[in-house]
Design an enzyme around this catalytic site. Structure first.
Site, PDB file in Angstrom:
ATOM      1  N   TYR A  35      -2.356  -0.337  10.255  1.00  0.00           N
ATOM      2  CA  TYR A  35      -2.493  -0.905   8.911  1.00  0.00           C
ATOM      3  C   TYR A  35      -1.243  -0.633   8.083  1.00  0.00           C
ATOM      4  CZ  TYR A  35      -4.194  -1.501   4.126  1.00  0.00           C
ATOM      5  OH  TYR A  35      -4.338  -1.895   2.812  1.00  0.00           O
ATOM      6  N   SER A  47       0.850  -1.191   0.000  1.00  0.00           N
ATOM      7  CA  SER A  47       0.000   0.000   0.000  1.00  0.00           C
ATOM      8  C   SER A  47       0.881   1.234   0.000  1.00  0.00           C
ATOM      9  CB  SER A  47      -0.905   0.031   1.228  1.00  0.00           C
ATOM     10  OG  SER A  47      -1.591   1.287   1.313  1.00  0.00           O
TER      11      SER A  47
END
Length: 270
Positions: free
Chosen positions: A172, A159
């Site tokens: 995250y 990500s």
């Protein structure tokens, strides 16, 4: 749904498909990015395993792939981070795919994004269980069989927030940083034995916002990028097809940014 390509005059369909006779396991593929990857792989000739917790959604994805002429099966799996759950999915997928897994896509993930002081131990363990432990043990189960079969390809999902800090979502982001590090480490560990390992780092990926509705908060995160807008699941799927194909045979340990330029470019508005 990714459309299945048809041959041109005098051409054989299988000569044009990049993943013909390949088998693939895609985790978290009952929706969004994972679904797009499963559909794109099937459209390129692969026999895919659609996997996730929701059997109803999984059945719909498989039905759509088959209706387009592709090969797909669904395997329910709750990848909670235990080695048992990952090993079980690997074993069932090998059986369903005729004894081998040529391509593994570690896509499944969860995204609770509390602020750091608000993150309790249960949430921490769950996010690391799904986002790091599960793909770690799944790769540990699949890579040796790929090596024994002569090679394979593993694609991890990272990500953009792993490398560009944002005020919330530290938990995250740290899991995606771990997956990008594992990508390089696994490339060094398994690459010499015939298994290519790479990753894709998506930017903000969202379905189109229906007219007249409130924009998703994530859309603002793509302001100031060359793309100027969010990406689509199909954009990530195209990159996954390339990494899985022979076109990327010389690509090892690389994180491919498919993020509209979010992490590398700043556009200054006039």
């Amino acid at each position: 749904m990714t459309e299945r390509r048809t041959p041109g005059p005098g051409q054989d369909l299988n000569q044009r498909l990049r993943l013909t006779h390949r088998t693939a396991l895609i985790t978290g593929s009952t929706s969004n990015i994972g679904q797009a990857i499963a559909e794109a792989f099937a459209a390129e000739g692969a026999h895919v395993i659609v996997s996730g917790r929701n059997a109803e959604r999984g059945a719909r994805v498989v039905e759509g792939i088959r209706a387009s002429g592709g090969r797909a099966d669904f395997l329910a799996a709750d990848l909670d981070g235990s080695s048992e759950a990952s090993r079980d999915l690997a074993a069932r997928a090998r059986t369903a795919l005729g004894g081998r897994i040529d391509i593994l896509v570690n896509n499944a993930g969860v995204y609770p994004a509390p602020a750091t002081p608000a993150t309790d131990e249960k949430t921490f363990d769950k996010v690391y269980g799904v986002n790091v432990r599960a793909p770690f043990f799944l790769t540990a189960a699949v890579a040796p069989t790929m090596i024994a079969a002569g090679g394979g390809t593993i694609i991890n999902l990272g990500s953009w927030v792993a490398r560009l800090g944002v005020p919330v979502g530290a938990l995250y982001a740290s899991t995606k940083g771990a997956m990008e590090t594992l990508t390089r480490a696994w490339a060094a560990e398994f690459g010499p034995q015939g298994v290519r390992v790479n990753a894709i780092s998506p930017g903000v990926v969202l379905p189109p916002t229906p007219p007249g509705t409130t924009p998703h908060p994530g859309e603002a995160m793509m302001n100031g990028t060359p793309a100027g807008t969010v990406g689509s699941p199909s954009a990530i799927a195209h990159a996954a097809v390339w990494l899985a194909s022979e076109e990327a045979s010389f690509v090892h340990g690389t994180v491919v940014d498919v993020d509209g330029g979010r992490t590398g470019v700043a556009v200054i508005a006039a």
